[in-house]
Motif scaffolding. Structure first.
Motif, short mmCIF file in Angstrom:
data_model
loop_
_atom_site.label_atom_id
_atom_site.label_comp_id
_atom_site.label_asym_id
_atom_site.label_seq_id
_atom_site.Cartn_x
_atom_site.Cartn_y
_atom_site.Cartn_z
N SER A 36 4.85 3.32 1.76
CA SER A 36 5.95 2.66 1.05
C SER A 36 6.43 1.51 1.92
O SER A 36 6.71 1.70 3.12
CB SER A 36 7.10 3.63 0.78
OG SER A 36 8.06 3.02 -0.07
N TYR B 97 0.93 -3.71 0.08
CA TYR B 97 0.79 -3.01 -1.21
C TYR B 97 -0.29 -3.67 -2.07
O TYR B 97 -1.19 -2.99 -2.58
CB TYR B 97 2.13 -3.02 -1.94
CG TYR B 97 2.09 -2.37 -3.31
CD1 TYR B 97 2.39 -1.02 -3.47
CD2 TYR B 97 1.77 -3.10 -4.45
CE1 TYR B 97 2.36 -0.42 -4.73
CE2 TYR B 97 1.73 -2.50 -5.70
CZ TYR B 97 2.03 -1.17 -5.84
OH TYR B 97 2.00 -0.58 -7.09
N ARG C 110 -3.83 -1.37 -2.87
CA ARG C 110 -3.72 -0.54 -4.07
C ARG C 110 -5.07 -0.20 -4.70
O ARG C 110 -5.22 0.85 -5.30
CB ARG C 110 -2.76 -1.19 -5.07
CG ARG C 110 -3.26 -2.45 -5.73
CD ARG C 110 -2.11 -3.24 -6.35
NE ARG C 110 -2.57 -4.14 -7.40
CZ ARG C 110 -3.26 -5.25 -7.20
NH1 ARG C 110 -3.60 -5.62 -5.98
NH2 ARG C 110 -3.62 -5.99 -8.23
N ARG D 267 1.48 4.88 -3.30
CA ARG D 267 2.08 3.79 -2.53
C ARG D 267 3.14 3.09 -3.36
O ARG D 267 3.12 3.16 -4.60
CB ARG D 267 1.03 2.80 -2.04
CG ARG D 267 0.02 2.33 -3.04
CD ARG D 267 -1.17 1.65 -2.36
NE ARG D 267 -1.78 2.46 -1.33
CZ ARG D 267 -2.78 3.33 -1.56
NH1 ARG D 267 -3.27 3.47 -2.78
NH2 ARG D 267 -3.27 4.04 -0.58
N SER D 268 4.04 2.42 -2.68
CA SER D 268 5.15 1.79 -3.39
C SER D 268 5.73 0.66 -2.55
O SER D 268 5.46 0.55 -1.35
CB SER D 268 6.26 2.81 -3.69
OG SER D 268 6.75 3.40 -2.50
N THR D 269 6.50 -0.19 -3.20
CA THR D 269 7.36 -1.15 -2.50
C THR D 269 8.80 -0.87 -2.92
O THR D 269 9.07 -0.49 -4.06
CB THR D 269 7.02 -2.61 -2.84
OG1 THR D 269 7.25 -2.85 -4.24
CG2 THR D 269 5.57 -2.93 -2.50
#
Length: 922
Positions: free
Chosen positions: A370, A389, A393, A403-405
């Motif tokens: 993240s 990211y 991905r 996964r993330s932002t």
């Protein structure tokens, strides 16, 4: 004018001109033209040449050197240590990354652009900062700011990750010395120092989370104008180390109170030395993290060291998380990959880069990730960590890690660390966002700007929440990071937007929207094109985090998206669902990333329409699902940011259709008559923690090193080899490009390499141009970036062009001139031209002619005895100039002596003196 208290330099903001000052030198907020120069050693500055060949002022000079023009800027105070890269701009145009001098009171680089010879102004700015002409206007309120001040968040979480858990927290520290471990990536020794947060009374082995701070000042408390120490680390005398590692008590205590072991480590040595590192210190930071894990292997098994048996059996090194702030974010991303390269010794399963740099486009496959992006970051202000990211991905087929932002509006760079926050730190600190007043959206008086403690509460909630979710599989925290924007009560008024990619097992990708759509996919008065760096047209590239080039991988393509434009309400973009993929009942939402075009209306809308096999459809306006199609706040040089955000259509909202037989997803332009949006990553998904582990099964990619003699004639091709550690059953790709001070000898090369199944080696040919002139050895790099189905191992190949030409010999001749000639010129002659400045220095000594009465070295008062002379690159003749004084008195010829004491770039036996004769003209 107010002082930004924080850096040990005198750092000010002038409210009228909004420029930065260090002492009397301007630090411009320069627009980054992003040409991608690397950090390579620069030669020391040569003596200033004549005005007709260079531009110069009292504090900067531009010189002709081999391969271009050296630009040097002198500073009254040390250049501050920041996470962004130091950059020089000439007349408001960025020309490249600068190298700091040993005492950090000057910066320099070599440019190939002859336009720098016409320079009127040279400034130091920073990668990611805005316009470099020093005339930046105050930020204005943006057309959508009111929307963001009342922005909605998702439902409140029943379990607030910012709240303390059931364990009391014990803290302790260890310090094994300031130079306790050698870091090969730095070629220096580093401290081994950390602060430990442990859950009191917890039994059994507990997951370990390691925090790594970013690049900040190293020492404080001394006289920065005093003599520079022999080396920048360790701190000596009255200077004390800045305890940046103590700045994360909030998230560390929150995690420890829920049963996690946490250690926050110090990296001051890396900050002190990384200006010379080929990769800005990412490898060294990774090595430091793994060195601390080595310590904990011993302390948690056999004990010893400062803790005895206290932690034996208490630390689970099969379940490890890493948080890195700023350049520490680059470091922990590299640590996860380095650990996998080394066989996955430690179970690094989760990585959180916080306001990170990403200078070389690394990917972090296999582990949960993240990326926290503070919207008002005044240091890494281009939010380049977004590319962690974007690049990861789809980097590995079937990657089952989520996964993330996390974009935090109103948050700056520094306040996540209390030791970088005014009023909380022991050393001077500052608000890195440099505006004053109520400017939108980041000025300290703006309603949406977070106070330091408010920002730290957000950091605590998301850092602690991420590791509890990914290491402890505490699934009640999924809404915080799955893109549904669940809210933690402790984050207060903060507006946070999360973009998430679910694990592969919990996701069905319909289209990445990064390739041209098939014929017939778009109908009506609409058109769709794929774009990348040309997607948005803005004056300041720092507004485009997805598309701003990386400094060490400037030629590597950035994110591709579909740009949908329409001029009527009948436009349709249709994406079919393939047979065998049409039952979507197991998913929670249909999602895609979107953003309004920067040049269009500040807000727009689309309908999201889902069609089943019976022709029935369910349609939902995107505007009812969130604010992804509302421009982000601000209207200045650095904001608004053009960030793709999530449009999330809950499956439960698709009424009246057969979810077991979905045939197509349509984006319709029936909401507004005209508009443009950017689109990416259309998929069905459901929240999940996936499976995270070191990516040890991936083949490893490495670049070889090359050392070659320059030669005398023609162009020779030298070969780097990019290798896979083993054959792969599927194609593996990676981008490769030359980077650094390539001069006139090394050719620019950039290409994508694809390894076919079974192939393990690929050649990269770099042309080297030979000559017969003496020059310095030339160091450069071959940089690997954005691999697919592979893991970066030795991602920087090191090239060295060795000069093999003899150093020219030098002669200085006598000189005679009439006293009214104004200048007496001693001739300098070289045996052969050089690619470097060849210079001489020395002292003028009286004879019958006297300093100040008959001659002087320079137009200075009082008269100077010091002189210098030079021969320009490519030439064989130069001069030493001495100013003559015409006294109007009849007198015999007079003489003086020029004693040469130093020669640079040529050979001359010393000591050497030559006589100058002044003849009378009266």
């Amino acid at each position: 004018m107010r002082r930004l208290g924080g850096l040990t330099d005198d750092l000010f903001v002038d409210e009228g001109n909004l420029v930065r000052l260090i002492g009397s030198k301007t630090l411009s907020l320069g627009m980054v033209a992003l040409l991608g120069w690397g950090l390579v050693p620069q030669a020391s500055a040569a003596p200033s040449p004549a005005p007709h060949t260079v531009a110069k002022s009292n504090d900067w000079q531009i010189e002709r050197v081999a391969g271009g023009y050296r630009v040097t800027l002198d500073l009254d105070r040390q250049v501050p240590l920041r996470d962004a890269l130091p950059v020089l701009s000439v007349d408001g145009r960025v020309i490249g990354v600068a190298k700091e001098s040993a005492d950090r009171r000057s910066v320099s680089l070599i440019s190939k652009d002859p336009a720098v010879l016409k320079a009127r102004d040279v400034k130091l700015t920073w990668s990611g900062d805005p316009d470099g002409d020093g005339k930046r206007s105050r930020a204005a309120a943006g057309p959508t700011d009111a929307d963001w001040l009342k922005a909605k968040m998702g439902p409140a979480l029943a379990d607030d990750p910012g709240a303390k858990g059931r364990y009391a927290v014990e803290t302790s520290e260890y310090n094994l010395g300031d130079e306790a471990v050698y870091l090969p990536g730095l070629k220096q020794k580093s401290e081994l120092r950390g602060k430990v947060y442990a859950p009191r009374g917890a039994t059994g082995p507990r997951p370990l989370v390691v925090f790594l701070h970013g690049r900040h000042q190293v020492c404080y408390g001394g006289d920065e104008n005093g003599p520079y120490p022999d080396k920048p680390w360790p701190c000596t005398g009255v200077w004390k180390p800045i305890p940046s590692y103590r700045g994360y008590d909030g998230p560390a205590e929150a995690l420890a109170s829920h049963g996690y072991q946490v250690v926050s480590i110090s990296a001051n040595a890396i900050n002190a030395w990384d200006s010379d590192a080929y990769d800005a210190g990412a490898q060294a930071r990774a090595e430091l993290v793994l060195d601390h894990l080595d310590l904990w292997t011993k302390w948690s098994t056999v004990g010893g060291g400062p803790f005895g048996t206290k932690f034996v059996g208490k630390v689970d090194l099969r379940t490890v998380g890493l948080m890195g702030h700023s350049r520490g974010g680059d470091g922990v991303a590299r640590a996860a990959v380095l650990n996998a390269d080394r066989g996955g010794k430690y179970g690094i399963r989760a990585v959180l880069p916080l306001a990170p740099t990403d200078f070389a486009r690394a990917t972090v496959p296999g582990v949960a990730m993240s990326v926290v992006l503070p919207y008002c970051d005044g240091d890494v202000s281009d939010l380049q960590g977004q590319k962690f990211y974007d690049d990861t991905r789809y980097a590995v087929t079937g990657d089952n890690a989520p996964r993330s932002t996390v974009t935090v509006l109103g948050a700056n760079h520094n306040f996540f660390n209390t030791e970088w926050t005014p009023g909380q730190s022991v050393a001077p600190s500052n608000d890195d966002w440099y505006e004053e007043g109520a400017e939108s959206p980041c000025g300290p008086k703006y309603a949406g700007r977070l106070k330091a403690k408010e920002q730290q509460a957000v950091g605590t909630a998301y850092v602690a929440g991420f590791f509890r979710l990914q290491l402890g599989h505490e699934k009640q925290l999924l809404p915080l990071l799955d893109g549904s924007n669940g809210k933690a009560a402790s984050t207060g008024k903060a507006v946070v937007r999360v973009v998430a990619q679910a694990p592969a097992a919990d996701r069905r990708d319909l289209s990445r929207l990064d390739q041209p759509l098939p014929a017939g996919a778009v109908s009506g008065k609409a058109k769709a094109t794929v774009c990348s760096s040309d997607c948005v047209q803005v004056e300041d590239p720092s507004q485009t985090p997805h598309w701003i080039p990386a400094w060490f991988a400037a030629q590597t393509p950035t994110l591709g998206v579909t740009k949908l434009s329409w001029t009527g309400k009948d436009g349709v973009l249709r994406v079919p669902v393939a047979a065998g993929q049409r039952d979507v009942r197991r998913y929670a939402a249909l999602t895609f990333r979107a953003a309004p075009d920067a040049a269009g209306a500040p807000r727009t809308d689309l309908s999201v329409r889902v069609v089943d096999g019976h022709g029935r459809a369910a349609s939902v306006p995107a505007s009812t699902l969130g604010d992804a199609l509302v421009r982000m706040p601000g209207a200045g040089d650095i904001t608004p940011k053009n960030l793709l955000r999530t449009v999330r259509v809950p499956i439960a909202s698709l009424k009246g259709i057969d979810l077991s037989d979905v045939r197509a997803v349509e984006l319709r332009t029936d909401r507004v008559a005209s508009g443009t949006v950017l689109l990416s990553d259309l998929s069905f998904s459901r929240p999940g923690v996936g499976t995270s582990a070191p990516a040890v099964l991936l083949p490893k990619l490495s670049a070889s090193n090359v050392k070659v003699r320059e030669g005398d004639t023609g162009t020779k091709n030298v070969d780097f080899f990019v290798t896979l550690s083993r054959p792969s059953i599927r194609p593996v790709s990676v981008y490769a490009e030359t980077n650094g001070d390539l001069g006139s000898s090394v050719g620019q090369v950039a290409r994508k390499i694809v390894f076919k199944p079974g192939q393990t080696r690929e050649k990269i040919t770099v042309p080297i141009t030979a000559n017969t002139r003496d020059s310095a050895d030339l160091a450069f790099s071959l940089v690997l970036s954005v691999p697919h189905d592979g893991l970066l191992d030795e991602s920087f190949g090191h090239g060295l062009v060795i000069d093999d030409d003899p150093t020219p010999t030098l002669k200085v001749g006598t000189a005679t001139a009439k006293e009214n000639a104004k200048v007496l010129k001693f001739p300098i002659t070289l045996s052969a031209p050089s690619d470097q400045y060849v210079s001489v220095e020395g002292e003028l000594k009286d004879g019958t002619a006297v300093l100040g009465k008959d001659f002087k070295a320079l137009d200075e008062e009082p008269p100077s005895r010091s002189f210098y002379g030079y021969v320009e690159p490519g030439q064989t003749k130069g001069v030493i100039e001495v100013r003559l004084i015409d006294d109007k008195v009849k007198e015999p010829a007079e003489t003086f002596t020029a004693a040469v004491t130093e020669v640079v770039g040529g050979e001359l036996k010393l000591p050497f003196s030559v006589t100058g004769t002044i003849t009378d003209n009266d």
